[in-house]
Enzyme design. Structure first.
Site, PDB file in Angstrom:
ATOM      1  N   HIS A  94     -10.058  14.664 -58.345  1.00 37.47           N
ATOM      2  CA  HIS A  94     -10.896  15.505 -57.455  1.00 37.47           C
ATOM      3  C   HIS A  94     -10.620  16.973 -57.787  1.00 37.47           C
ATOM      4  CE1 HIS A  94     -12.657  16.276 -53.215  1.00 37.47           C
ATOM      5  NE2 HIS A  94     -12.534  17.456 -53.810  1.00 37.47           N
ATOM      6  N   HIS A 104     -12.595  21.082 -58.336  1.00 33.48           N
ATOM      7  CA  HIS A 104     -13.760  21.978 -58.328  1.00 33.48           C
ATOM      8  C   HIS A 104     -13.599  22.982 -59.457  1.00 33.48           C
ATOM      9  CE1 HIS A 104     -15.049  20.689 -54.262  1.00 33.48           C
ATOM     10  NE2 HIS A 104     -13.753  20.486 -54.097  1.00 33.48           N
ATOM     11  N   LYS A 149     -21.032  11.718 -54.663  1.00 33.96           N
ATOM     12  CA  LYS A 149     -20.245  12.329 -53.588  1.00 33.96           C
ATOM     13  C   LYS A 149     -21.069  12.541 -52.331  1.00 33.96           C
ATOM     14  CE  LYS A 149     -16.764  14.618 -51.735  1.00 33.96           C
ATOM     15  NZ  LYS A 149     -16.103  15.864 -52.071  1.00 33.96           N
ATOM     16  N   HIS A 171     -16.456  13.012 -48.483  1.00 34.12           N
ATOM     17  CA  HIS A 171     -15.772  14.072 -47.747  1.00 34.12           C
ATOM     18  C   HIS A 171     -15.750  13.569 -46.314  1.00 34.12           C
ATOM     19  CE1 HIS A 171     -14.525  18.276 -46.883  1.00 34.12           C
ATOM     20  NE2 HIS A 171     -14.848  17.841 -45.675  1.00 34.12           N
ATOM     21  N   HIS A 186      -9.306  13.509 -50.407  1.00 34.93           N
ATOM     22  CA  HIS A 186      -8.335  14.375 -49.724  1.00 34.93           C
ATOM     23  C   HIS A 186      -8.013  13.899 -48.308  1.00 34.93           C
ATOM     24  CE1 HIS A 186     -12.198  15.930 -48.444  1.00 34.93           C
ATOM     25  NE2 HIS A 186     -12.371  16.687 -49.516  1.00 34.93           N
ATOM     26  N   ASP A 214      -8.013  18.542 -55.452  1.00 31.55           N
ATOM     27  CA  ASP A 214      -8.985  19.331 -54.691  1.00 31.55           C
ATOM     28  C   ASP A 214      -8.794  20.822 -54.984  1.00 31.55           C
ATOM     29  OD1 ASP A 214     -11.129  19.874 -53.053  1.00 31.55           O
ATOM     30  OD2 ASP A 214      -9.991  19.714 -51.194  1.00 31.55           O
TER      31      ASP A 214
HETATM   32  C1  NCD Z   1     -13.764  22.805 -51.307  1.00 29.52           C
HETATM   33  C2  NCD Z   1     -14.557  23.886 -52.050  1.00 29.52           C
HETATM   34  O1  NCD Z   1     -14.218  25.062 -51.881  1.00 29.52           O
HETATM   35  O2  NCD Z   1     -15.487  23.565 -52.784  1.00 29.52           O
HETATM   36  N1  NCD Z   1     -12.948  23.414 -50.317  1.00 29.52           N
HETATM   37  C3  NCD Z   1     -11.859  22.882 -49.720  1.00 29.52           C
HETATM   38  O3  NCD Z   1     -11.314  23.516 -48.812  1.00 29.52           O
HETATM   39  N2  NCD Z   1     -11.363  21.723 -50.080  1.00 29.52           N
HETATM   40  C4  NCD Z   1     -14.717  21.809 -50.761  1.00 29.52           C
HETATM   41  C5  NCD Z   1     -14.085  20.542 -50.276  1.00 29.52           C
HETATM   42  O4  NCD Z   1     -13.565  19.746 -51.063  1.00 29.52           O
HETATM   43  O5  NCD Z   1     -14.131  20.320 -49.067  1.00 29.52           O
HETATM   44 ZN    ZN Z   2     -12.994  19.147 -52.792  1.00 30.71          ZN
END
Ligand code: NCD
Ligand code: ZN
Length: 347
Positions: free
Chosen positions: A13, A15, A99, A136, A174, A247
């Site tokens: 996971h 970003h 997702k 999520h 998460h 995450d």
């Molecule tokens: C994530 C993001 O910024 O894209 N933020 C987070 O706090 N985890 C989005 C997510 O996974 O909820």
């Molecule tokens: Zn995330």
């Protein structure tokens, strides 16, 4: 000096964002991990296989030439997702999973699913094609306390979905609560969960340590100590249902240190070091390989990575903030702190 050699791990996971941020953050992940499940919550979100293919190309272009790294793409589900495009994208090796962002639950989730019933035809296709649903897991409503969103999601959305689609594979992303850990255990093997470093390292006091700490704000928000204890037990147990998913969620400093700060912890530069701190404290280093390198691939039906990684209990100074051209900087986890573990060799 203790050392640990494990199969090359994966991050289930992450970003990466896009543009200059993507170029700066991808190398951190690619140097530690063989593969990563890439989240699709860009603006605009990655909602079809054509967009995913182009995005995968941009990620691969940012991978340093001396490492091999495979991004595993996900489809952002909306009320209008086309099940046949998703199934074809999966068949063609473009999509690994899809997702579910409940609308308005987190960063860039405004196009998310407004009611789970809206995507029943998509879930039907996913069940038949064996495409994992990544959730999520937060139910967002003004009557639901922010600390109870995960439990509300389990009761209101997840349990009915598991019942209606008994063969659908689901990853609760998460996880942050004892309730989520329990649901995953009860629904093995078709359920799994990722656990972030921050939810293993900190409880909700960290958000308010001597003042408000915007870099400790993420979603789902950090929880009470008893939840953290349950997560640490699950992660370090070696149980197959739990696997590494950082995450890592980069946001520019000025957007976090803001009167309405963004949610997300940027952990990619120190991901393995952060998890190793937890496993060492729990005296469970022998289970680290299962969590980091074996349980995830087994859930996704993929082979573990071929290469290996050697980690040593050797103090190191993690990188400082990452500068993004013309935009500002991104502050990582453990900035200005020492870490006890270092990556010493990879193959
Ligand atoms: C994530 C993001 O910024 O894209 N933020 C987070 O706090 N985890 C989005 C997510 O996974 O909820
Ligand atoms: Zn995330």
């Amino acid at each position: 000096m203790r050392t640990l050699t494990i199969r090359r791990p994966d991050d289930w996971h992450v970003h990466f964002r896009d543009g200059d941020i993507l170029k700066s953050v991808v190398p951190f992940t690619a140097r530690q991990f063989g593969r990563a499940i890439v989240m699709p919550n860009l603006t605009p979100p990655i909602v079809n296989s054509k967009m995913a293919m182009a995005y995968r190309g941009r990620i691969l272009a940012a991978v340093p030439s001396d490492v091999s790294f495979t991004p595993l793409m996900t489809c952002y589900l909306t009320d209008a997702t086309d099940p046949s495009d998703l199934a074809a994208g999966h068949r063609d090796g473009i999509f690994t999973a899809a997702k579910l962002y409940p609308a308005h639950a987190t960063t860039n989730s405004d196009h998310g699913v407004t009611a789970i019933e809206k995507i029943y035809p998509v879930l039907e296709t996913m069940q038949e094609s064996g495409i994992p649903l990544l959730v999520h897991g937060e139910f967002v409503h003004h009557d639901v306390d922010i600390f109870d969103r995960e439990k509300a999601f389990i009761d209101i959305v997840l349990l009915p979905t598991l019942k209606r689609f008994p063969r659908l594979k689901v990853v609760m992303e998460h996880v942050t609560t004892t309730e989520a850990v329990q649901i995953v255990r009860e629904n093995r093997p078709r359920m799994g969960a990722t656990i972030t470093p921050q939810h293993l390292l900190f409880n909700r006091n960290a958000i308010f340590q001597g003042g408000i700490r915007p870099h400790m704000y993420c979603l789902p928000v950090l929880k009470r100590e008893h939840h953290r204890t349950a997560l640490r037990a699950a992660a370090t147990s070696g149980e197959p249902g739990f696997f590494l998913g950082t995450d890592s969620a980069p946001h520019l400093r000025h957007l976090k240190e803001n009167s309405c700060g963004c949610a997300g912890v940027f952990s990619a530069p120190v991901a393995l070091q952060a998890y190793l701190r937890v496993f060492a404290e729990e005296k469970a280093l022998e289970h680290f390989e299962a969590f980091a390198s074996l349980n995830g691939p087994a859930f996704y039906g993929l082979p573990p990575n071929e290469g290996s990684l050697t980690l040593a209990e050797k103090p190191g100074t993690p990188p400082g903030a990452t500068t993004i051209q013309n935009q500002g900087e991104i502050v990582p986890l453990f900035v200005e702190e020492q870490v006890d573990w270092s990556v010493i060799q990879g193959t």
